[in-house]
Write an enzyme that holds these catalytic residues in place. Sequence first.
Site, mmCIF file in Angstrom:
data_model
loop_
_atom_site.group_PDB
_atom_site.id
_atom_site.type_symbol
_atom_site.label_atom_id
_atom_site.label_comp_id
_atom_site.label_asym_id
_atom_site.label_seq_id
_atom_site.Cartn_x
_atom_site.Cartn_y
_atom_site.Cartn_z
ATOM 1 N N GLY A 28 1.759 3.779 -7.739
ATOM 2 C CA GLY A 28 0.506 4.047 -8.438
ATOM 3 C C GLY A 28 -0.194 2.796 -8.935
ATOM 4 O O GLY A 28 -1.401 2.825 -9.212
ATOM 5 N N SER A 29 0.526 1.686 -9.034
ATOM 6 C CA SER A 29 -0.102 0.426 -9.437
ATOM 7 C C SER A 29 -0.668 -0.316 -8.228
ATOM 8 O O SER A 29 -1.763 -0.885 -8.295
ATOM 9 C CB SER A 29 0.903 -0.472 -10.165
ATOM 10 O OG SER A 29 1.256 0.102 -11.404
ATOM 11 N N SER A 89 3.789 0.366 -16.067
ATOM 12 C CA SER A 89 4.831 0.429 -17.104
ATOM 13 C C SER A 89 5.236 -0.968 -17.560
ATOM 14 O O SER A 89 5.694 -1.151 -18.688
ATOM 15 C CB SER A 89 6.072 1.145 -16.551
ATOM 16 O OG SER A 89 6.569 0.405 -15.444
ATOM 17 N N THR A 138 8.663 -2.364 -13.466
ATOM 18 C CA THR A 138 9.064 -2.101 -12.075
ATOM 19 C C THR A 138 9.778 -3.313 -11.479
ATOM 20 O O THR A 138 9.236 -4.418 -11.445
ATOM 21 C CB THR A 138 7.819 -1.707 -11.246
ATOM 22 O OG1 THR A 138 7.340 -0.482 -11.792
ATOM 23 C CG2 THR A 138 8.126 -1.525 -9.781
ATOM 24 N N ARG A 164 -0.086 6.702 -12.024
ATOM 25 C CA ARG A 164 -1.138 7.153 -11.103
ATOM 26 C C ARG A 164 -2.369 7.648 -11.847
ATOM 27 O O ARG A 164 -3.461 7.705 -11.288
ATOM 28 C CB ARG A 164 -0.588 8.235 -10.156
ATOM 29 C CG ARG A 164 -0.156 9.524 -10.862
ATOM 30 C CD ARG A 164 0.701 10.360 -9.927
ATOM 31 N NE ARG A 164 1.063 11.670 -10.467
ATOM 32 C CZ ARG A 164 2.000 11.898 -11.388
ATOM 33 N NH1 ARG A 164 2.673 10.876 -11.916
ATOM 34 N NH2 ARG A 164 2.276 13.129 -11.773
ATOM 35 N N GLU A 218 3.226 13.378 -5.393
ATOM 36 C CA GLU A 218 3.644 13.295 -6.800
ATOM 37 C C GLU A 218 3.135 14.457 -7.659
ATOM 38 O O GLU A 218 3.811 14.860 -8.596
ATOM 39 C CB GLU A 218 3.183 11.961 -7.405
ATOM 40 C CG GLU A 218 3.907 10.772 -6.798
ATOM 41 C CD GLU A 218 3.550 9.459 -7.477
ATOM 42 O OE1 GLU A 218 3.618 9.371 -8.710
ATOM 43 O OE2 GLU A 218 3.175 8.513 -6.756
ATOM 44 N N HIS A 241 -3.594 6.145 19.379
ATOM 45 C CA HIS A 241 -2.769 5.446 20.366
ATOM 46 C C HIS A 241 -1.310 5.885 20.304
ATOM 47 O O HIS A 241 -0.458 5.284 20.947
ATOM 48 C CB HIS A 241 -2.898 3.926 20.161
ATOM 49 C CG HIS A 241 -4.315 3.475 20.366
ATOM 50 N ND1 HIS A 241 -4.809 3.104 21.584
ATOM 51 C CD2 HIS A 241 -5.360 3.399 19.502
ATOM 52 C CE1 HIS A 241 -6.096 2.797 21.469
ATOM 53 N NE2 HIS A 241 -6.452 2.971 20.211
ATOM 54 N N LYS A 289 14.928 5.670 -10.654
ATOM 55 C CA LYS A 289 14.794 4.448 -11.458
ATOM 56 C C LYS A 289 15.932 4.347 -12.470
ATOM 57 O O LYS A 289 16.496 3.271 -12.692
ATOM 58 C CB LYS A 289 13.440 4.431 -12.185
ATOM 59 C CG LYS A 289 12.265 4.126 -11.256
ATOM 60 C CD LYS A 289 10.954 4.027 -12.024
ATOM 61 C CE LYS A 289 9.796 3.705 -11.092
ATOM 62 N NZ LYS A 289 8.506 3.635 -11.759
HETATM 63 O O1 PA5 Z 1 3.158 7.060 -9.631
HETATM 64 C C1 PA5 Z 1 4.217 6.605 -10.032
HETATM 65 O O2 PA5 Z 1 4.781 6.972 -11.093
HETATM 66 C C2 PA5 Z 1 4.907 5.529 -9.222
HETATM 67 O O3 PA5 Z 1 4.364 5.404 -7.951
HETATM 68 C C3 PA5 Z 1 4.803 4.201 -9.992
HETATM 69 O O4 PA5 Z 1 3.485 3.750 -10.011
HETATM 70 C C4 PA5 Z 1 5.724 3.168 -9.324
HETATM 71 O O5 PA5 Z 1 7.051 3.596 -9.408
HETATM 72 C C5 PA5 Z 1 5.613 1.806 -9.984
HETATM 73 O O6 PA5 Z 1 5.652 1.907 -11.375
HETATM 74 P P1 PA5 Z 1 4.588 1.070 -12.226
HETATM 75 O O7 PA5 Z 1 3.252 1.570 -11.773
HETATM 76 O O8 PA5 Z 1 4.888 1.391 -13.646
HETATM 77 O O9 PA5 Z 1 4.832 -0.342 -11.874
#
Ligand code: PA5
Length: 350
Positions: free
Chosen positions: A52-53, A96, A99, A146, A230, A246, A338
Amino acid sequence: MLAPAEVSRIDKRDLLGIMSSLPEQMVFGLDQGSALDLPSDVRRIFIVGMGGSAIAADVFAAWTMDRRATDIQVIRDYRLPAHASEGDIVIAVTYSGDTEETLSAASQAVRIGCKLIGVSSGGKLADFCKENRMERVGVPQGYPPRGAFGYLFGTIAGLCRGVIVDNIDKEIKKAAVHLEEERKALNPDKSTKVNRAKSIALKVYGKTPIIYGSMAFAPVARRWQTEFNENAKILAWASSFPEADHNEIEGWGGSQSSGRFQPIFLRDRNETDELRMRIDATRGIIGRKAKPIEVEDKGDSLLSRMLGTLLLGDLASIYLAVLRKVDPYPVISIDALKAKLRSQGSASES
Ligand code: PA5
């Protein structure tokens, strides 16, 4: 079906409201990031992050692809590429701040003498930046990563605006106005007849979506995939044109089970002629097995259309969660993994 009361009963923590705050988040992030504004003559920027980052960086890099001389590479890994060197800028984005892949790449960046800038709501990255006297832009706490897309995207845009050949602030603010309009039409109080996000959720229900994007819309397709994963807790895949023509197209032709999949084409009025012809022709072939949903935003700038399409996918995935009667907010498997890795000793702490 999908009445407001049902939506709020299942979406207990109002992820839909969080996702819908994209325009305000973006403008706030832009302000924050602009306070640091990178030099315009930097040769290379690596943006490291996961999930999500990272997607906020993908969308930014795709949007500005033709408007900068600086190479921007998005890295989803523990390590920077071997060609990273002193003088490069590394932006470590982890909502967060904890990661491990991102922390590991950030500490490598400091070791090899890159200029590091952190972006997080706190966490270990905040401590790391402080200890190493590196700058960090803080984003508000209390969101799922996200759900902070707008903060992260706006911050990255603010940081990198100096390397873009023209002024992007106005475009971002205009896109925010477009998103404010779009979200009204996608609100739970709009019936399935007029609400495009609800109608997509109904079509995808019971199927596995495969989302196709081309050019700047490829990362938007990836965002749709990960939001279906998610929020709705289903498998989904993202793919892109022209590459899918392709290889993947052959799978549609041969598969006995292709009816189980729902193709979704993210279209854009500025597709090049050759892409438009290609995608139309592909629709004809795939359409024999499954009728594609075609999505096209009407915004008047590329960014408006990219983010309008992104918001549509975000909300469709939440309506799908409601149809499936699953709370879209928690990510139990991601958190469990995690926690397990943490208990075994994180690589970033070694
Ligand atoms: O959507 C989510 O919770 C994950 O894809 C996180 O974004 C990913 O695990 C990375 O964590 P962070 O965005 O805190 O670095």
